[in-house]
Design a protein around this motif. Structure first.
Motif, PDB file in Angstrom:
ATOM      1  N   ALA A 103      15.238 -40.699 -22.241  1.00 29.75           N
ATOM      2  CA  ALA A 103      14.149 -40.063 -23.164  1.00 29.75           C
ATOM      3  C   ALA A 103      14.240 -38.546 -22.855  1.00 29.75           C
ATOM      4  O   ALA A 103      14.249 -37.880 -24.206  1.00 29.75           O
ATOM      5  CB  ALA A 103      12.727 -40.783 -22.933  1.00 29.75           C
ATOM      6  N   THR A 104      14.077 -38.199 -21.796  1.00 29.95           N
ATOM      7  CA  THR A 104      14.291 -36.666 -21.467  1.00 29.95           C
ATOM      8  C   THR A 104      15.507 -36.149 -22.147  1.00 29.95           C
ATOM      9  O   THR A 104      15.391 -34.940 -22.533  1.00 29.95           O
ATOM     10  CB  THR A 104      13.909 -36.173 -20.130  1.00 29.95           C
ATOM     11  OG1 THR A 104      12.681 -37.089 -19.653  1.00 29.95           O
ATOM     12  CG2 THR A 104      13.753 -34.728 -20.075  1.00 29.95           C
ATOM     13  N   ALA A 105      16.737 -36.722 -21.829  1.00 33.28           N
ATOM     14  CA  ALA A 105      17.798 -36.253 -22.246  1.00 33.28           C
ATOM     15  C   ALA A 105      17.922 -36.292 -23.817  1.00 33.28           C
ATOM     16  O   ALA A 105      18.501 -35.348 -24.313  1.00 33.28           O
ATOM     17  CB  ALA A 105      18.983 -37.044 -21.543  1.00 33.28           C
ATOM     18  N   THR A 235      14.302 -28.586 -20.492  1.00 33.02           N
ATOM     19  CA  THR A 235      13.331 -29.428 -20.439  1.00 33.02           C
ATOM     20  C   THR A 235      12.865 -29.907 -18.915  1.00 33.02           C
ATOM     21  O   THR A 235      12.439 -31.010 -18.677  1.00 33.02           O
ATOM     22  CB  THR A 235      14.058 -30.888 -21.169  1.00 33.02           C
ATOM     23  OG1 THR A 235      15.341 -31.056 -20.444  1.00 33.02           O
ATOM     24  CG2 THR A 235      14.242 -30.413 -22.686  1.00 33.02           C
ATOM     25  N   GLY A 236      12.945 -29.196 -18.217  1.00 32.06           N
ATOM     26  CA  GLY A 236      12.882 -29.182 -16.509  1.00 32.06           C
ATOM     27  C   GLY A 236      11.403 -28.826 -16.420  1.00 32.06           C
ATOM     28  O   GLY A 236      10.742 -29.506 -16.540  1.00 32.06           O
ATOM     29  N   ARG A 237      11.571 -27.582 -15.803  1.00 38.99           N
ATOM     30  CA  ARG A 237      10.213 -27.007 -15.466  1.00 38.99           C
ATOM     31  C   ARG A 237      10.051 -25.628 -15.955  1.00 38.99           C
ATOM     32  O   ARG A 237      10.925 -24.705 -15.754  1.00 38.99           O
ATOM     33  CB  ARG A 237      10.028 -27.085 -13.866  1.00 38.99           C
ATOM     34  CG  ARG A 237       9.823 -28.354 -13.033  1.00 38.99           C
ATOM     35  CD  ARG A 237       8.665 -28.978 -13.617  1.00 38.99           C
ATOM     36  NE  ARG A 237       8.752 -30.531 -12.705  1.00 38.99           N
ATOM     37  CZ  ARG A 237       9.170 -31.544 -13.359  1.00 38.99           C
ATOM     38  NH1 ARG A 237       9.386 -31.533 -14.490  1.00 38.99           N
ATOM     39  NH2 ARG A 237       8.940 -32.631 -12.599  1.00 38.99           N
ATOM     40  N   GLY A 238       8.847 -25.499 -16.579  1.00 38.15           N
ATOM     41  CA  GLY A 238       8.630 -24.060 -17.203  1.00 38.15           C
ATOM     42  C   GLY A 238       8.814 -22.972 -16.301  1.00 38.15           C
ATOM     43  O   GLY A 238       9.194 -21.722 -16.807  1.00 38.15           O
ATOM     44  N   SER A 287       9.266 -37.323 -21.770  1.00 44.43           N
ATOM     45  CA  SER A 287       9.148 -38.854 -21.732  1.00 44.43           C
ATOM     46  C   SER A 287       8.303 -39.344 -22.820  1.00 44.43           C
ATOM     47  O   SER A 287       8.148 -40.713 -22.553  1.00 44.43           O
ATOM     48  CB  SER A 287       8.482 -38.766 -20.220  1.00 44.43           C
ATOM     49  OG  SER A 287       7.277 -38.351 -20.337  1.00 44.43           O
ATOM     50  N   GLY A 288       8.087 -38.847 -23.932  1.00 43.56           N
ATOM     51  CA  GLY A 288       7.153 -39.313 -24.701  1.00 43.56           C
ATOM     52  C   GLY A 288       7.696 -40.608 -25.650  1.00 43.56           C
ATOM     53  O   GLY A 288       7.638 -40.182 -27.111  1.00 43.56           O
TER      54      GLY A 288
END
Length: 319
Positions: A103-105, A235-238, A287-288
């Motif tokens: 989902a994140t990919a 899409t990792g960490r801000g 992950s939505g």
């Protein structure tokens, strides 16, 4: 039944299972917690099912009631939990790996496509009723085929992205702490240092963890090492991106376009992003999906069940 504090509103199937197996204290209105309100709600609880953004710093964990045996987070990341403080209290901490990679990919691939083809600019034009009709030079983006995609952090999500990207004809480069075995590398080009990696790619997709060691990894100096006209996606960490440096590169054109799904201090956004036409901003959708969020909740409950119902070690313990 053990008492379980569930800090956020979760998918219906997850809450139903929690209510079935526990004396579950739910948050049906999804009201954000303060340190004091969380500590008050935790009185008498045996475990906590938390999520990203919950105030579980060292002070909060030190003040948790002695009854708390486990904190299970509805996430892979644990930046919001003071792991050392939990370990010092003997409180197990567990996360939800392996269920949100695809989902994140997908969101990373979506951001790459939107940035490359200027989709956000096009939608803004349509919604503002400013589209004059098709024109030969209107909103010309770049084709992905043959471009070099650099994956920073080729873990589960990075490897899923590489699978998708090959279908678009992208050439895969990657930077990782260690080189992957051939069956996972699948012909991708490994780089041992940051500069060689950055100078070799057209698109950077970031998938590294947060924390002090990676804070502002994408600095002005590293952005300058990217070829002119590159695309940046995170899409990792801000906190791994220096927002001011990225905004400056977007304004100068050194970075052609960017796509972000995570932000430093979210939901707060760096103000410079809001006025930049060449950036796509998504509200942490990684992950939505229905399938993924259910799987995350069930994995969190599996961890809780092990400790609170069976007296065993959680299968996905991180501390």
């Amino acid at each position: 039944m053990p008492r379980l504090l569930v800090t956020r509103r979760l998918p219906p199937a997850v809450e139903a299972r929690a209510a079935r197996d526990y004396d579950a204290v739910l948050n049906p209105h999804d009201i954000p917690w303060t340190r004091d309100s969380l500590l008050a709600a935790a009185i008498g609880a045996d475990g906590i099912l938390c999520a990203a953004g919950d105030p579980l710093d060292a002070g909060t964990i030190q003040a948790l009631p002695a009854s708390i045996k486990i904190i299970a987070t509805f996430s892979v990341g644990t930046d919001h939990i003071a792991l050392d403080a939990a370990a010092a209290r003997g409180i197990a901490v567990a996360n939800t790996p392996d269920v949100l990679s695809v989902a994140t990919a997908e969101i990373a691939m979506l951001l790459i496509l939107m940035a490359a083809r200027r989709a956000t600019e096009g939608e803004m034009m349509i919604r503002a009723r400013q589209w004059p009709g098709w024109a030969p030079t209107q909103l010309m983006g770049v084709t992905l085929e043959g471009k070099r995609l650099g994956i920073l952090g080729k873990g589960r999500i990075g490897r899923e992205l590489a699978k998708m990207a090959r279908g678009f004809g992208l050439v895969i480069h990657y930077r990782n702490r260690t080189r992957l075995p051939p069956e996972q590398e699948l012909g991708a080009i490994f780089h041992e240092d940051d500069e060689a990696f950055l100078r070799s790619i057209d698109i950077l997709s970031m998938h590294i963890p947060g924390g002090a060691a990676t804070r502002h990894w994408l600095s002005a100096e590293r952005i300058a090492q990217l070829p002119a006209g590159s695309i940046v996606v995170n899409t990792g960490r801000g906190g791994t991106v220096d927002d001011a440096a990225l905004c400056a590169a977007l304004e100068s054109g050194h970075v052609r376009a960017a796509g972000l799904d995570v932000y430093d201090g979210e939901p707060r956004l760096y103000p410079g992003y809001l006025g930049a036409p060449n950036i796509t901003l998504l509200p942490h959708l990684g992950s939505g999906t229905i399938e993924t969020r259910d799987a995350m909740g069930f994995r969190a409950l599996d961890n809780l069940d092990a400790v609170l119902l069976r007296g065993a070690a959680p299968p996905h313990r991180v501390a």
